[in-house]
Design a protein around this motif. Sequence first.
Motif, PDB file in Angstrom:
ATOM      1  N   PHE A 161    -133.908  22.143 -56.440  1.00 39.07           N
ATOM      2  CA  PHE A 161    -132.501  21.904 -56.124  1.00 39.07           C
ATOM      3  C   PHE A 161    -131.916  20.811 -57.014  1.00 39.07           C
ATOM      4  O   PHE A 161    -130.741  20.881 -57.414  1.00 39.07           O
ATOM      5  N   ALA A 162    -132.724  19.797 -57.341  1.00 38.54           N
ATOM      6  CA  ALA A 162    -132.251  18.736 -58.229  1.00 38.54           C
ATOM      7  C   ALA A 162    -131.968  19.283 -59.625  1.00 38.54           C
ATOM      8  O   ALA A 162    -130.990  18.889 -60.272  1.00 38.54           O
ATOM      9  N   LEU A 163    -132.824  20.190 -60.091  1.00 33.71           N
ATOM     10  CA  LEU A 163    -132.596  20.803 -61.404  1.00 33.71           C
ATOM     11  C   LEU A 163    -131.301  21.606 -61.421  1.00 33.71           C
ATOM     12  O   LEU A 163    -130.575  21.611 -62.417  1.00 33.71           O
ATOM     13  N   VAL A 164    -131.006  22.287 -60.320  1.00 32.80           N
ATOM     14  CA  VAL A 164    -129.765  23.054 -60.231  1.00 32.80           C
ATOM     15  C   VAL A 164    -128.561  22.134 -60.397  1.00 32.80           C
ATOM     16  O   VAL A 164    -127.625  22.426 -61.166  1.00 32.80           O
ATOM     17  N   LEU A 165    -128.565  21.014 -59.691  1.00 35.33           N
ATOM     18  CA  LEU A 165    -127.442  20.082 -59.768  1.00 35.33           C
ATOM     19  C   LEU A 165    -127.353  19.429 -61.144  1.00 35.33           C
ATOM     20  O   LEU A 165    -126.251  19.219 -61.668  1.00 35.33           O
ATOM     21  N   LEU A 166    -128.495  19.111 -61.750  1.00 29.71           N
ATOM     22  CA  LEU A 166    -128.495  18.510 -63.076  1.00 29.71           C
ATOM     23  C   LEU A 166    -127.928  19.470 -64.108  1.00 29.71           C
ATOM     24  O   LEU A 166    -127.128  19.078 -64.974  1.00 29.71           O
ATOM     25  N   PHE A 167    -128.321  20.737 -64.031  1.00 30.59           N
ATOM     26  CA  PHE A 167    -127.783  21.741 -64.940  1.00 30.59           C
ATOM     27  C   PHE A 167    -126.284  21.915 -64.711  1.00 30.59           C
ATOM     28  O   PHE A 167    -125.505  22.067 -65.656  1.00 30.59           O
ATOM     29  N   GLY A 168    -125.883  21.877 -63.446  1.00 31.66           N
ATOM     30  CA  GLY A 168    -124.466  21.989 -63.134  1.00 31.66           C
ATOM     31  C   GLY A 168    -123.662  20.839 -63.712  1.00 31.66           C
ATOM     32  O   GLY A 168    -122.519  21.030 -64.142  1.00 31.66           O
ATOM     33  N   PHE A 169    -124.258  19.639 -63.751  1.00 33.41           N
ATOM     34  CA  PHE A 169    -123.571  18.500 -64.337  1.00 33.41           C
ATOM     35  C   PHE A 169    -123.302  18.731 -65.821  1.00 33.41           C
ATOM     36  O   PHE A 169    -122.235  18.373 -66.336  1.00 33.41           O
ATOM     37  N   GLY A 170    -124.272  19.338 -66.510  1.00 34.14           N
ATOM     38  CA  GLY A 170    -124.049  19.667 -67.920  1.00 34.14           C
ATOM     39  C   GLY A 170    -122.947  20.691 -68.102  1.00 34.14           C
ATOM     40  O   GLY A 170    -122.125  20.581 -69.021  1.00 34.14           O
ATOM     41  N   MET A 171    -122.893  21.694 -67.204  1.00 33.26           N
ATOM     42  CA  MET A 171    -121.862  22.714 -67.299  1.00 33.26           C
ATOM     43  C   MET A 171    -120.480  22.161 -66.964  1.00 33.26           C
ATOM     44  O   MET A 171    -119.465  22.675 -67.437  1.00 33.26           O
ATOM     45  N   ILE A 172    -120.428  21.116 -66.158  1.00 39.02           N
ATOM     46  CA  ILE A 172    -119.146  20.500 -65.813  1.00 39.02           C
ATOM     47  C   ILE A 172    -118.432  20.018 -67.063  1.00 39.02           C
ATOM     48  O   ILE A 172    -117.202  20.155 -67.187  1.00 39.02           O
ATOM     49  N   TRP A 173    -119.166  19.449 -68.005  1.00 42.02           N
ATOM     50  CA  TRP A 173    -118.531  18.946 -69.223  1.00 42.02           C
ATOM     51  C   TRP A 173    -117.952  20.075 -70.057  1.00 42.02           C
ATOM     52  O   TRP A 173    -116.927  19.903 -70.717  1.00 42.02           O
ATOM     53  N   TRP A 260    -132.338  21.384 -71.716  1.00 39.56           N
ATOM     54  CA  TRP A 260    -131.055  22.080 -71.821  1.00 39.56           C
ATOM     55  C   TRP A 260    -129.943  21.278 -71.139  1.00 39.56           C
ATOM     56  O   TRP A 260    -128.822  21.200 -71.654  1.00 39.56           O
ATOM     57  N   SER A 261    -130.236  20.680 -69.986  1.00 42.55           N
ATOM     58  CA  SER A 261    -129.223  19.910 -69.261  1.00 42.55           C
ATOM     59  C   SER A 261    -128.767  18.712 -70.076  1.00 42.55           C
ATOM     60  O   SER A 261    -127.563  18.424 -70.161  1.00 42.55           O
ATOM     61  N   VAL A 262    -129.728  18.015 -70.697  1.00 41.69           N
ATOM     62  CA  VAL A 262    -129.389  16.864 -71.537  1.00 41.69           C
ATOM     63  C   VAL A 262    -128.607  17.310 -72.764  1.00 41.69           C
ATOM     64  O   VAL A 262    -127.614  16.680 -73.159  1.00 41.69           O
ATOM     65  N   VAL A 263    -129.033  18.417 -73.384  1.00 42.06           N
ATOM     66  CA  VAL A 263    -128.353  18.917 -74.581  1.00 42.06           C
ATOM     67  C   VAL A 263    -126.927  19.336 -74.266  1.00 42.06           C
ATOM     68  O   VAL A 263    -125.987  19.013 -75.006  1.00 42.06           O
TER      69      VAL A 263
END
Length: 282
Positions: A161-173, A260-263
Amino acid sequence: MTTTVRSDDTVSHRPSIHQTSVLQQSWIMVKRNMIHTKRMPEMLSDVTIQPIMFVLLFAYVFGASITNTGDVSYKEFLLPGIMGQTIVFTAFIVATGITADLEKGIIDRFRSLPISRSSVLIGRSIASLLHSSIGIVVMAITGLAIGWRIHNGFAEAVLAFALVLLFGFGMIWFGILIGSWLRSVEAVNGFMFSTLFPITFLSNAFVPTAPMPTWLRTIAEWNPVSALVQAMRVLWGNGPAAGPGSPWPLVHPVLATLIWSVVLTAVFAPFALRAYTKRTSD
């Protein structure tokens, strides 16, 4: 001629202005967006009714025809994919929200206040992530009702679930970039639908990639969404595991999702901030 003198206790005083931090300003923006959603509950349809509809349609319509998911039922194969699609569409939510605020002149009002410009973006980002988290919870409850289960431990479940939110944070930008770049909500809707739907469907979210043509399978396997979905399947025990000869992102999906989330954040955040600053400086 008489003169009326008001006593001191009847004189109105302007309330004092207290200096606030960016964190406090951002939290106020989060509450502003959540109050807006509370007063217009129909805005939650995309994270309440729509996820249930997607889960049921895919599980019982497409699930009857898809059988090449190994030892795992299609319902368990499906839920991580649906959740991956939902968190990708966080970019859609934040893009339309920013564009709507710009069109209505709300951002201009914020600019007249003694607050940091970044607090508007931070507040919108957190509110959009909370908005999409509701959809994740709704889908999890729906999945449990139709037979989806988490087979691994508590720590692995929380990490997924944490990975989902982290990936979502990247998509927010990415959403902030598009919302600041395009000039109307209609343009944002058209662009996001034509961009995000291919990204989510051209992956392992809904079907295994093995039967795809070689060139298409390569694209799907290196899709960031595929790494995210595979990470959730591995952490939740919803398999199947990546087979021999699979590309690196599917063999090491948790690490690949982190990268991917960081990138995504590192690539889109600077451009998003620049586009937003330029748009609000006109």
